[in-house]
Write a protein that holds these residues in place. Sequence first.
Motif, PDB file in Angstrom:
ATOM      1  N   TRP A  77      24.925  -4.872  40.792  1.00 34.79           N
ATOM      2  CA  TRP A  77      25.569  -5.123  39.511  1.00 34.79           C
ATOM      3  C   TRP A  77      26.760  -4.217  39.254  1.00 34.79           C
ATOM      4  O   TRP A  77      27.538  -4.478  38.360  1.00 34.79           O
ATOM      5  CB  TRP A  77      24.568  -5.026  38.361  1.00 34.79           C
ATOM      6  N   VAL A  79      17.592 -12.378  34.551  1.00 33.89           N
ATOM      7  CA  VAL A  79      17.801 -11.181  35.363  1.00 33.89           C
ATOM      8  C   VAL A  79      17.585  -9.991  34.443  1.00 33.89           C
ATOM      9  O   VAL A  79      18.195  -9.913  33.372  1.00 33.89           O
ATOM     10  CB  VAL A  79      19.239 -11.109  35.936  1.00 33.89           C
ATOM     11  N   PHE A  94      26.907  -9.584  38.056  1.00 29.92           N
ATOM     12  CA  PHE A  94      26.026  -9.137  39.124  1.00 29.92           C
ATOM     13  C   PHE A  94      26.221 -10.068  40.305  1.00 29.92           C
ATOM     14  O   PHE A  94      26.822 -11.133  40.185  1.00 29.92           O
ATOM     15  CB  PHE A  94      24.552  -9.116  38.691  1.00 29.92           C
ATOM     16  N   SER A 115      25.717   1.499  41.739  1.00 32.18           N
ATOM     17  CA  SER A 115      24.310   1.202  42.046  1.00 32.18           C
ATOM     18  C   SER A 115      24.162   0.836  43.516  1.00 32.18           C
ATOM     19  O   SER A 115      25.028   0.195  44.092  1.00 32.18           O
ATOM     20  CB  SER A 115      23.790   0.049  41.186  1.00 32.18           C
ATOM     21  N   TRP A 154      16.716  -1.996  29.486  1.00 28.34           N
ATOM     22  CA  TRP A 154      17.005  -3.146  30.340  1.00 28.34           C
ATOM     23  C   TRP A 154      18.471  -3.560  30.225  1.00 28.34           C
ATOM     24  O   TRP A 154      19.020  -3.587  29.132  1.00 28.34           O
ATOM     25  CB  TRP A 154      16.153  -4.343  29.938  1.00 28.34           C
ATOM     26  N   CYS A 191      19.145  -3.508  44.316  1.00 30.74           N
ATOM     27  CA  CYS A 191      17.701  -3.671  44.487  1.00 30.74           C
ATOM     28  C   CYS A 191      17.431  -4.698  45.578  1.00 30.74           C
ATOM     29  O   CYS A 191      18.113  -5.718  45.651  1.00 30.74           O
ATOM     30  CB  CYS A 191      17.035  -4.184  43.209  1.00 30.74           C
ATOM     31  N   LEU A 228      20.200  -7.648  44.926  1.00 30.03           N
ATOM     32  CA  LEU A 228      20.858  -7.736  43.628  1.00 30.03           C
ATOM     33  C   LEU A 228      21.701  -6.481  43.435  1.00 30.03           C
ATOM     34  O   LEU A 228      21.184  -5.365  43.529  1.00 30.03           O
ATOM     35  CB  LEU A 228      19.807  -7.837  42.515  1.00 30.03           C
ATOM     36  N   ILE A 235      17.253  -5.602  34.663  1.00 27.01           N
ATOM     37  CA  ILE A 235      17.386  -4.410  35.486  1.00 27.01           C
ATOM     38  C   ILE A 235      17.059  -3.201  34.628  1.00 27.01           C
ATOM     39  O   ILE A 235      17.632  -3.018  33.551  1.00 27.01           O
ATOM     40  CB  ILE A 235      18.824  -4.271  36.034  1.00 27.01           C
ATOM     41  N   THR A 249      15.176   2.590  40.052  1.00 28.95           N
ATOM     42  CA  THR A 249      15.648   1.321  39.501  1.00 28.95           C
ATOM     43  C   THR A 249      14.642   0.219  39.811  1.00 28.95           C
ATOM     44  O   THR A 249      14.129   0.117  40.916  1.00 28.95           O
ATOM     45  CB  THR A 249      17.017   0.946  40.106  1.00 28.95           C
ATOM     46  N   TYR A 250      14.352  -0.612  38.815  1.00 33.30           N
ATOM     47  CA  TYR A 250      13.453  -1.757  38.967  1.00 33.30           C
ATOM     48  C   TYR A 250      14.222  -3.009  38.556  1.00 33.30           C
ATOM     49  O   TYR A 250      14.886  -3.032  37.517  1.00 33.30           O
ATOM     50  CB  TYR A 250      12.215  -1.592  38.085  1.00 33.30           C
ATOM     51  N   CYS A 251      14.133  -4.047  39.373  1.00 33.82           N
ATOM     52  CA  CYS A 251      14.834  -5.304  39.097  1.00 33.82           C
ATOM     53  C   CYS A 251      13.837  -6.458  39.082  1.00 33.82           C
ATOM     54  O   CYS A 251      12.902  -6.488  39.874  1.00 33.82           O
ATOM     55  CB  CYS A 251      15.890  -5.569  40.161  1.00 33.82           C
ATOM     56  N   TYR A 252      14.081  -7.400  38.202  1.00 32.34           N
ATOM     57  CA  TYR A 252      13.198  -8.556  38.042  1.00 32.34           C
ATOM     58  C   TYR A 252      14.048  -9.814  37.863  1.00 32.34           C
ATOM     59  O   TYR A 252      15.022  -9.813  37.110  1.00 32.34           O
ATOM     60  CB  TYR A 252      12.312  -8.347  36.811  1.00 32.34           C
TER      61      TYR A 252
END
Length: 144
Positions: free
Chosen positions: A108, A49, A94, A112, A58, A115, A106, A51, A35-38
């Motif tokens: 959501w 946001v 989230f 999960s 995304w 992140c 983070l 994910i 998992t990548y979060c920004y």
Amino acid sequence: MFFAWLVTADALTPLPDNSPSFFSGEWAGTGEQGTYCYLNLSADGWGWVLIDGGAGDWLGARMQWRNRQQALQVEKIIPLPTSTQLRVMPLGKFVLGSGFNQSLMLTWNEQSGGCQLQKIETTARHLIRARSAIESLLQRERMR
């Protein structure tokens, strides 16, 4: 005669920072199973946001936020519209929590693991320092 002046000293710990600049900027991090979060948090109190659960799709939302004594508080979540072309799905809820050493967590959903996020500029500084340390070690090794 001896006179002593009494002086009051301010506390050494700075007061909590309420300015938006404390959290504004780009944040990124990873979680379980790729998992990548920004996050992109603007100083105007709005942000994005995104994910990626590991498949390239995304989950996304716009958000309104504020700094409440160095705790990031989400005021409003606006899920992004579904876009099959951009592979974006709406993110309706989230939770962002402030972590240790200017990190964010983070989450959501319950499944999960979330992140761990750090500011990209902080990560870049650490990367430069790590590369410099390795280069110094390599130079020492060459001199032997």
